[in-house]
Design an enzyme around this catalytic site. Structure first.
Site, PDB file in Angstrom:
ATOM      1  N   HIS A 161       0.826  -1.207   0.000  1.00 48.15           N
ATOM      2  CA  HIS A 161       0.000   0.000   0.000  1.00 48.15           C
ATOM      3  C   HIS A 161       0.863   1.262   0.000  1.00 48.15           C
ATOM      4  O   HIS A 161       0.462   2.294  -0.555  1.00 48.15           O
ATOM      5  CB  HIS A 161      -0.931  -0.003   1.210  1.00 48.15           C
ATOM      6  CG  HIS A 161      -2.146   0.851   1.014  1.00 48.15           C
ATOM      7  ND1 HIS A 161      -3.058   0.644  -0.008  1.00 48.15           N
ATOM      8  CD2 HIS A 161      -2.603   1.936   1.693  1.00 48.15           C
ATOM      9  CE1 HIS A 161      -4.022   1.550   0.066  1.00 48.15           C
ATOM     10  NE2 HIS A 161      -3.765   2.342   1.080  1.00 48.15           N
ATOM     11  N   ARG A 164       1.579   2.270  -3.444  1.00 47.24           N
ATOM     12  CA  ARG A 164       0.430   2.994  -4.021  1.00 47.24           C
ATOM     13  C   ARG A 164       0.436   4.451  -3.569  1.00 47.24           C
ATOM     14  O   ARG A 164       0.173   5.360  -4.352  1.00 47.24           O
ATOM     15  CB  ARG A 164      -0.854   2.289  -3.598  1.00 47.24           C
ATOM     16  CG  ARG A 164      -2.153   2.909  -4.092  1.00 47.24           C
ATOM     17  CD  ARG A 164      -3.278   1.924  -3.816  1.00 47.24           C
ATOM     18  NE  ARG A 164      -4.564   2.549  -3.561  1.00 47.24           N
ATOM     19  CZ  ARG A 164      -5.468   2.828  -4.497  1.00 47.24           C
ATOM     20  NH1 ARG A 164      -5.196   2.562  -5.758  1.00 47.24           N
ATOM     21  NH2 ARG A 164      -6.636   3.363  -4.183  1.00 47.24           N
TER      22      ARG A 164
END
Length: 316
Positions: free
Chosen positions: A256, A259
């Site tokens: 994550h 991202r």
């Protein structure tokens, strides 16, 4: 009582999946939260059809006393609210006990960030020895897979579930965009950089050579798992190993976080917030605005470096 509660929850979850297109992970989270809620109500001698506002507040207070975070409490309250709205809409109850209940106050933490140089280090470390033909083929294959995963998320901003469930057809073309099915089965186009395209082709070529049986399956990243593709746990574990080898604290790195790096670095280099929202697949721009601290820092730097009054101040 327990059987009826289970039946009502099952009906709610079925509606959530069919009418709102909720993801498998969302359904699983709601199932856990509502099972916890029902267990609390049973211990209090009641159930969801009889619970009043005090019962809901009592549940939140009990879980708060167990040191659950504000985010966890807010998620549970959201599940309970939607469940009671369902019971009211379906005629199981004549009222909804949740509208007057305030959720826990929580501040939204800034996402963990990696610098552009750190991402480059991660990719470089993942690729080490990839082209060394004297290395065992399996080692080269694992290096190629990790380099490909990092390149893909950093190039496209895909969620970890989205990248791991890509079909192998994503690597077969030369297009700079791929169609992705995101949360709620909503499709969007995600960008692919030239390095990401090259990394996919390298990985698939090595997979064809090392494990032709696995390569014949439908997934871009096949694995011996229930889903048939690499799991998020395996990816997160391997990524932390690469981070440690790259001299980056493993606790700072996760799929994550890659991202986050995609979004933050785009904004830092001048991308529009609405464009980043679309690329990330956020339904609401308020979710994307967590990254505006990047824009704030850029704005401060522009004022510092470009405003004429700053020149006068420096010159005395």
């Amino acid at each position: 009582m327990k059987a009826r509660a289970a039946s009502l929850v099952a009906g709610f979850l079925e509606a959530l999946a069919s009418e709102r297109g909720a993801s498998v992970n969302t359904i699983a989270a709601y199932r856990r939260d509502l099972a916890d809620y029902e267990a609390h109500l049973r211990a209090q001698g009641t159930d969801a059809l009889k619970a009043g506002p005090s019962s809901v507040r009592g549940f939140l207070a009990a879980r708060g006393a167990q040191a659950l975070s504000a985010a966890s409490l807010a998620r549970r309250l959201s599940a309970i609210r939607q469940f009671h709205k369902f019971l009211y809409a379906e005629g199981w109850r004549r009222d909804d006990p949740t509208p007057a209940i305030e959720g826990p106050r929580r501040s939204r933490p800034l996402p963990k960030l990696l610098s552009m140089a750190e991402v480059e280090r991660l990719i470089g470390t993942a690729r080490e020895g990839l082209d060394a033909v004297e290395r065992p083929l399996r080692e080269r294959l694992l290096a190629a897979r990790m380099a490909c995963l990092i390149e893909l998320i950093y190039a496209s901003g895909l969620r970890v579930s989205e990248v791991l469930s890509l079909k192998k057809s994503a690597a077969s073309g030369k297009a700079s965009l791929i169609a992705v099915s995101g949360k709620g089965n909503k499709e969007r186009l995600a960008p692919l950089s030239r390095p990401a395209l090259a990394a996919m082709k390298t990985f698939r070529a090595l997979l064809d050579e090392a494990a032709p049986g696995a390569a014949a399956g439908p997934w871009l990243f096949p694995a011996l798992s229930e889903s048939g593709h690499m799991t998020r746990q395996a990816f997160a574990r391997d990524l932390k190993r690469v981070a440690a080898a790259a001299g980056i604290a493993p606790k700072r790195v996760s799929p994550h976080v890659l991202r986050h790096a995609f979004a933050s670095h785009l904004l830092h280099n001048g991308a529009d917030l609405r464009v980043v929202q679309d690329l990330l697949g956020h339904a609401d721009i308020s979710t994307t605005q967590i990254y505006t601290h990047v824009l704030d820092e850029r704005a401060k730097a522009m004022v510092r470096d470009l405003h004429p009054l700053n020149d006068k101040a420096d010159g005395g």
